[in-house]
Design a protein around this motif. Sequence first.
Motif, mmCIF file in Angstrom:
data_model
loop_
_atom_site.group_PDB
_atom_site.id
_atom_site.type_symbol
_atom_site.label_atom_id
_atom_site.label_comp_id
_atom_site.label_asym_id
_atom_site.label_seq_id
_atom_site.Cartn_x
_atom_site.Cartn_y
_atom_site.Cartn_z
ATOM 1 N N VAL A 373 25.303 12.028 -7.570
ATOM 2 C CA VAL A 373 24.053 11.871 -7.116
ATOM 3 C C VAL A 373 23.942 10.998 -5.948
ATOM 4 O O VAL A 373 24.845 10.253 -5.759
ATOM 5 N N ALA A 375 21.378 8.281 -3.365
ATOM 6 C CA ALA A 375 20.322 7.838 -3.301
ATOM 7 C C ALA A 375 20.193 6.934 -2.133
ATOM 8 O O ALA A 375 21.302 6.390 -1.536
ATOM 9 N N LEU A 384 18.721 7.366 -11.141
ATOM 10 C CA LEU A 384 19.542 8.812 -11.315
ATOM 11 C C LEU A 384 20.494 8.876 -12.513
ATOM 12 O O LEU A 384 20.670 10.017 -12.924
#
Length: 522
Positions: A373, A375, A384
């Motif tokens: 993930v 960010a 997340l």
Amino acid sequence: MQDGRQDWDATHDVIVVGSGAGAMTGALVAAGDGLDTVVLERTALLGGTSAYSGAACWLPGTQVQERAGLGDSTEAADTYLRALTGDAEAHRRTAFLRHAPELVSRLERDPAIEFEWRAFPDYVAAPGRMDAGRSFVPLDLDPELLGALLPLVRPAVDRDRAGRGHPAGAPLTAGRALIGRLLLAATRTGNALVRTEHHVTALVTEDGRVTGVEARTPHGTVRIRARRGVLLAAGGFEGDDALRTAHGVPGGAARTMAPRGTNTGELLRAALAAGAATGLMGEAWWCPGTELPDSSAAFTLGLRGGLMVDGSGRRFANESLPYDRMGRAIAAGGGGPDAAVHLIFDSREGGALPAITVPSADPADHLAAGTWVRAESLPELAALIGVPAGILADTVGRFNGFATAGTDEDHHRGEDPYDLFFADRKNAPGPNPCLVPLDRPPYYAARVVLADLGTKGGLRTDADARVLDVDSRPLAGLYAAGNTSASFTGDVYPGPGVPIGTAMVFASPAVRHMAGPPADAV
């Protein structure tokens, strides 16, 4: 299986089951001694996990280290192993150390076999350790030397899993070079025959002696007789989830580095049926595994940056530990063997993982699959991956402080020669190259799971690699090496190439013992 019938489909002096480094070494030594030898490989390709490996051979005190001027010795290696493993397996430790120099000398007398020392530190700080390392690797191999044998050698893991062969014209490197060189040398003796797609499922015994095997082939089941003995060197049982569960081996078949669909425990079951004893059945050669989009795992080592957190958002170990020790740390301190942890990193390398992974995968594929993930902030990243935002921010802030100061007060990262081996000094602005701050968004988290290079428990053997029964007596005609046998190093992984080195060494005395007077001959 007990069977006194004589309806054999073929007869040889020596049967070698498997085709990794240990198996091919055993086949070469047997064939070189004039024994009619057959190698039985269950798949269409030779090499097993050895072909995927970096081919480091941990064989101490040999002429290879002497050529490199290392000052290594059998005595120093003995000191090191005793410090790590004690004397529980003293007879096998002594046999390994005594035979390693002799084996390497013999192998290098063959023009097909060439080794060179390559720096790679031993894994544990203990007396006798070589900080520069004592393992060595085969030289790259020109594919033209193999000729028609080339397609038999298993390609690198990323190409193999994609169904592709070797890159055209490129030399065979690492594990492919090792298997290719051993194959070339063995076939040149004129005494070695290789049979692929021969899946051994049972041992044949007569009057208490293992005299052959039964194997499934594309053309039906065959029974092959061994005048002298059977060497089992075809890996462990890492590919069988039922056996893993039965013996408490965490992880899973999908996360092992062995070739897919292999090492499913048939040899173990066959040997148990013949009365064999086992040891270390809950152990494996562990490693962190970066989870791949298909739910398998990529062997992960050599972190150049980033930090690892468990489900609480906290660090739990020195992320630069040797991979087996980091795997054990994941199992023990990362939330349990079935829990995923996360490698947190920033954009310092353009969004690429600051580590070596085998096989590799495209970051875009990971992000699309959710195994990574991304960010713009740490609080967003924490959400997340499901960890408390405040704790993750504190963890990263504390780590960045260590990076500025140069000392990891929590886990001592960067204080060991192994830690420093993979460090990227160009990317480390502080005094400790293993401590690279996370301060360049966007931030990433890669899911990491407990993976393995194979199980290390298996059949109990003696110093001649003879398989032992439950009363510690040798089972006549049956030998084992590599991950088919229980490792003499116990729950310790002393240095790079110990699995390959020990497999090669113990395959050699096995066939040397077979070369003695046969119990019976056909």
